[in-house]
Design an enzyme around this catalytic site. Structure first.
Site, PDB file in Angstrom:
ATOM      1  N   SER A   1      11.347   6.036  15.933  1.00 46.37           N
ATOM      2  CA  SER A   1      10.146   5.662  16.677  1.00 46.37           C
ATOM      3  C   SER A   1      10.557   5.195  18.070  1.00 46.37           C
ATOM      4  O   SER A   1      10.998   4.063  18.240  1.00 46.37           O
ATOM      5  CB  SER A   1       9.412   4.548  15.924  1.00 46.37           C
ATOM      6  N   LEU A   2      10.402   6.059  19.035  1.00 47.27           N
ATOM      7  CA  LEU A   2      10.924   5.792  20.390  1.00 47.27           C
ATOM      8  C   LEU A   2       9.861   5.100  21.260  1.00 47.27           C
ATOM      9  O   LEU A   2      10.104   4.041  21.826  1.00 47.27           O
ATOM     10  CB  LEU A   2      11.368   7.126  21.011  1.00 47.27           C
ATOM     11  N   HIS A   3       8.738   5.741  21.442  1.00 48.14           N
ATOM     12  CA  HIS A   3       7.545   5.187  22.114  1.00 48.14           C
ATOM     13  C   HIS A   3       7.672   4.931  23.606  1.00 48.14           C
ATOM     14  O   HIS A   3       6.662   4.640  24.263  1.00 48.14           O
ATOM     15  CB  HIS A   3       7.064   3.887  21.455  1.00 48.14           C
TER      16      HIS A   3
ATOM     17  N   SER B   1      11.559   7.158   8.518  1.00 48.92           N
ATOM     18  CA  SER B   1      11.127   6.827   9.877  1.00 48.92           C
ATOM     19  C   SER B   1      11.592   5.410  10.181  1.00 48.92           C
ATOM     20  O   SER B   1      11.395   4.497   9.385  1.00 48.92           O
ATOM     21  CB  SER B   1       9.603   6.922   9.949  1.00 48.92           C
TER      22      SER B   1
ATOM     23  N   ASN C   1      -3.645   5.131  16.371  1.00 50.57           N
ATOM     24  CA  ASN C   1      -4.737   4.800  15.453  1.00 50.57           C
ATOM     25  C   ASN C   1      -5.171   3.373  15.753  1.00 50.57           C
ATOM     26  O   ASN C   1      -4.332   2.497  15.945  1.00 50.57           O
ATOM     27  CB  ASN C   1      -4.256   4.926  14.004  1.00 50.57           C
TER      28      ASN C   1
ATOM     29  N   CYS D   1       0.878  -2.178  15.880  1.00 50.17           N
ATOM     30  CA  CYS D   1       0.929  -1.808  14.461  1.00 50.17           C
ATOM     31  C   CYS D   1       0.346  -2.928  13.592  1.00 50.17           C
ATOM     32  O   CYS D   1       0.725  -4.094  13.733  1.00 50.17           O
ATOM     33  CB  CYS D   1       2.384  -1.540  14.078  1.00 50.17           C
TER      34      CYS D   1
ATOM     35  N   GLU E   1       0.827  -1.219   0.000  1.00 50.22           N
ATOM     36  CA  GLU E   1       0.000   0.000   0.000  1.00 50.22           C
ATOM     37  C   GLU E   1       0.859   1.267   0.000  1.00 50.22           C
ATOM     38  O   GLU E   1       2.014   1.246   0.415  1.00 50.22           O
ATOM     39  CB  GLU E   1      -0.919  -0.007   1.232  1.00 50.22           C
TER      40      GLU E   1
ATOM     41  N   CYS F   1      -1.280   6.135  10.083  1.00 47.93           N
ATOM     42  CA  CYS F   1      -0.045   5.476  10.541  1.00 47.93           C
ATOM     43  C   CYS F   1      -0.372   4.166  11.243  1.00 47.93           C
ATOM     44  O   CYS F   1      -1.204   4.133  12.143  1.00 47.93           O
ATOM     45  CB  CYS F   1       0.648   6.352  11.564  1.00 47.93           C
TER      46      CYS F   1
ATOM     47  N   GLY G   1       6.487  -1.415   6.568  1.00 46.53           N
ATOM     48  CA  GLY G   1       7.865  -1.899   6.591  1.00 46.53           C
ATOM     49  C   GLY G   1       8.847  -1.038   7.349  1.00 46.53           C
ATOM     50  O   GLY G   1       8.566   0.103   7.720  1.00 46.53           O
ATOM     51  N   GLU G   2      10.020  -1.619   7.573  1.00 45.78           N
ATOM     52  CA  GLU G   2      11.093  -0.944   8.285  1.00 45.78           C
ATOM     53  C   GLU G   2      12.189  -0.593   7.262  1.00 45.78           C
ATOM     54  O   GLU G   2      12.919  -1.473   6.792  1.00 45.78           O
ATOM     55  CB  GLU G   2      11.629  -1.874   9.399  1.00 45.78           C
TER      56      GLU G   2
ATOM     57  N   CYS H   1       3.175   8.875   1.747  1.00 45.37           N
ATOM     58  CA  CYS H   1       3.636   7.975   2.794  1.00 45.37           C
ATOM     59  C   CYS H   1       3.980   6.660   2.079  1.00 45.37           C
ATOM     60  O   CYS H   1       3.076   5.950   1.637  1.00 45.37           O
ATOM     61  CB  CYS H   1       2.491   7.819   3.793  1.00 45.37           C
TER      62      CYS H   1
ATOM     63  N   CYS I   1       6.217  -6.499   7.706  1.00 44.32           N
ATOM     64  CA  CYS I   1       7.349  -6.060   8.525  1.00 44.32           C
ATOM     65  C   CYS I   1       7.648  -7.147   9.555  1.00 44.32           C
ATOM     66  O   CYS I   1       6.729  -7.745  10.114  1.00 44.32           O
ATOM     67  CB  CYS I   1       7.019  -4.744   9.230  1.00 44.32           C
TER      68      CYS I   1
HETATM   69  N1  SAH Z   1       8.905   0.981  10.497  1.00 47.14           N
HETATM   70  C1  SAH Z   1       9.064   2.375  10.601  1.00 47.14           C
HETATM   71  C2  SAH Z   1       8.207   3.158   9.636  1.00 47.14           C
HETATM   72  C3  SAH Z   1       6.805   2.674   9.414  1.00 47.14           C
HETATM   73  S1  SAH Z   1       5.714   2.884  10.792  1.00 47.14           S
HETATM   74  C4  SAH Z   1       8.837   2.838  12.042  1.00 47.14           C
HETATM   75  O1  SAH Z   1       8.385   2.048  12.856  1.00 47.14           O
HETATM   76  O2  SAH Z   1       9.166   3.973  12.313  1.00 47.14           O
HETATM   77  C5  SAH Z   1       5.470   4.655  10.787  1.00 47.14           C
HETATM   78  C6  SAH Z   1       5.060   5.234  12.125  1.00 47.14           C
HETATM   79  O3  SAH Z   1       3.750   4.783  12.483  1.00 47.14           O
HETATM   80  C7  SAH Z   1       5.981   4.812  13.274  1.00 47.14           C
HETATM   81  O4  SAH Z   1       6.315   5.914  14.075  1.00 47.14           O
HETATM   82  C8  SAH Z   1       5.103   3.836  14.029  1.00 47.14           C
HETATM   83  O5  SAH Z   1       5.478   3.700  15.367  1.00 47.14           O
HETATM   84  C9  SAH Z   1       3.744   4.448  13.856  1.00 47.14           C
HETATM   85  N2  SAH Z   1       2.636   3.545  14.160  1.00 47.14           N
HETATM   86  C10 SAH Z   1       2.575   2.202  14.008  1.00 47.14           C
HETATM   87  N3  SAH Z   1       1.369   1.735  14.400  1.00 47.14           N
HETATM   88  C11 SAH Z   1       0.651   2.813  14.794  1.00 47.14           C
HETATM   89  C12 SAH Z   1      -0.674   2.975  15.281  1.00 47.14           C
HETATM   90  N4  SAH Z   1      -1.499   1.959  15.427  1.00 47.14           N
HETATM   91  N5  SAH Z   1      -1.073   4.231  15.599  1.00 47.14           N
HETATM   92  C13 SAH Z   1      -0.247   5.289  15.436  1.00 47.14           C
HETATM   93  N6  SAH Z   1       1.010   5.193  14.967  1.00 47.14           N
HETATM   94  C14 SAH Z   1       1.451   3.967  14.652  1.00 47.14           C
HETATM   95 FE1  SF4 Z   2       7.324  -2.460  11.483  1.00 49.65          FE
HETATM   96 FE2  SF4 Z   2       7.274   0.177  11.997  1.00 49.65          FE
HETATM   97 FE3  SF4 Z   2       5.037  -1.337  12.262  1.00 49.65          FE
HETATM   98 FE4  SF4 Z   2       7.055  -1.601  13.997  1.00 49.65          FE
HETATM   99  S1  SF4 Z   2       5.781   0.234  13.681  1.00 49.65           S
HETATM  100  S2  SF4 Z   2       5.915  -3.275  13.013  1.00 49.65           S
HETATM  101  S3  SF4 Z   2       8.818  -1.305  12.681  1.00 49.65           S
HETATM  102  S4  SF4 Z   2       6.131  -0.926  10.377  1.00 49.65           S
END
Ligand code: SAH
Ligand code: SF4
Length: 358
Positions: free
Chosen positions: A220-222, A195, A300, A119, A91, A343, A165-166, A105, A112
């Protein structure tokens, strides 16, 4: 070839087909893909007839084709399901941005392997890497999409690697795609954001990689601490925060003028990482780094996951702790959740016969 490898890039395929052609000829071919008036090999009249005929037979003009396109009710977000030439699906999302231009995006992989628990893409596992063409052609697809809608703004001003994906697990193809855009479109490096979940050995490699383009990096720290981060980001490496803090300092030292391009992304999940104590610990961590900005992302919702989003008042409180400590904070606007384009919502389930069910 391992199952998860990307298909051959067309540049490499061309080199195999025409081993004695000079490099400028291959550049001419690459340029043609991004020339809007050219719709197929027959239009590339700068190449000889014989060469064009070989190209028509051997190399598809597009590395991926649209299967379904969805548009949000507001009309500010569009999502496409693309099929690679092996019919695997992925996508890509187009979002209207603050400048009234468009941000794409892009996906860098199909699925991934990182398995972040909140996610949707993570639940798919990794199907395969995308080739640099499949990444770069997401731009070409959306350009064509917009050209067929002359009432909409036409300019794609930004690209973010926040789709499926990463990117740092597929770093060579990601780099090639970025260089292709830098060479053949009007995108500048500061309009491109990679990202990443924080693949430390690759991040460390970037510091000395002369071929790494000067793009923005978002990590992506979280979570401000290793153990609690590992609960939601299971791939968190030992001493993650310590090494990441050191990396930001090395980045500042080695690539000095780019330091303002590092951002920490922080997805706020109710009851998991969103209380004020967590925010205070985040302040302490950010102070150990050279990063200057935190981007909070409201969660989300993803089908089948028990997590819920923090309330807006909770998000405000969290942001205030950071702001009071002098940290630059922004909040990501949620777009396209009605078409599962926000996202973390990108995932596909494909039934036999190619029907998309998720
Ligand atoms: N793999 C990379 C890039 C793709 S994810 C990464 O993890 O950074 C892009 C962004 O979406 C990341 O910051 C990820 O943490 C965030 N993300 C993933 N699932 C999400 C969700 N359910 N709600 C909000 N952000 C989310
Ligand atoms: Fe992969 Fe990024 Fe989703 Fe984590 S947030 S599973 S690294 S796409």
């Amino acid at each position: 070839m391992p199952k998860t490898d990307a298909p051959l890039n067309r540049h490499d395929h061309c080199k195999e087909l025409f081993p004695s052609e000079p490099a400028f000829r291959l550049k001419q071919i690459e340029k043609a893909y991004f020339t809007e008036t050219m719709k197929g090999w027959e239009d590339v009249t700068t190449l000889g007839k014989e060469m064009r005929e070989t190209l028509i037979k051997e190399i598809p003009w597009m590395s991926c084709t649209p299967v379904t396109t969805l548009s949000s009710k507001s009309g500010d977000t569009h999502k496409v399901v693309l099929a690679g030439n092996d019919e695997q699906l992925f996508e890509s999302v187009l979002m209207r941005n603050k400048r009234d231009q468009w941000t794409i995006c892009v996906s860098s992989q199909i699925g991934c392997a990182m398995g972040c628990t909140f996610c949707a893409t993570g639940t798919m596992g990794l199907k395969r890497n995308l080739s640099s063409d499949e990444i770069a052609d997401q731009y070409r697809f959306w350009k064509r999409f917009l050209s067929e809608k002359p009432d909409l703004p036409q300019r794609i001003s930004n690209v973010v690697f926040m789709g499926m994906g990463e990117p740092l697990v597929n770093v060579e193809n990601v780099k090639k795609a970025i260089h292709t855009w830098l060479d053949h479109t009007d995108l500048g490096p500061t309009r491109i954001t990679v990202s990443t979940v924080g693949v430390l050995p690759v991040l460390e490699g970037i510091l000395t990689d002369k071929d790494w383009p000067p793009v923005k990096i978002a990590i992506s720290l979280h979570s401000p601490e290793e153990e609690s981060r590992r609960k939601i980001v299971p791939t968190t490496a030992p001493r993650f925060h310590e090494r990441l803090a050191q990396w930001t300092k090395d980045y500042e030292e080695i690539l000095g003028n780019r330091r303002h391009h590092i951002t920490f992304e922080y997805t706020l999940i109710a009851g998991v990482n969103d209380n004020e104590d967590e925010a205070k610990r985040l302040v302490n961590f950010v102070r150990k780094t050279s990063a200057v900005k935190v981007n909070v992302i409201p969660l989300n919702l993803v089908d089948g996951k028990a997590f819920t989003a923090s309330s807006q008042s909770g998000i405000e409180k969290f942001k205030k702790v950071l702001l009071n400590a002098g940290i630059d904070v922004t909040q990501r606007k949620t777009m396209g959740s009605d078409i599962a384009a926000a996202c973390g919502q990108l995932a596909l389930t494909i039934k036999s016969g190619g029907k998309i069910v998720g």
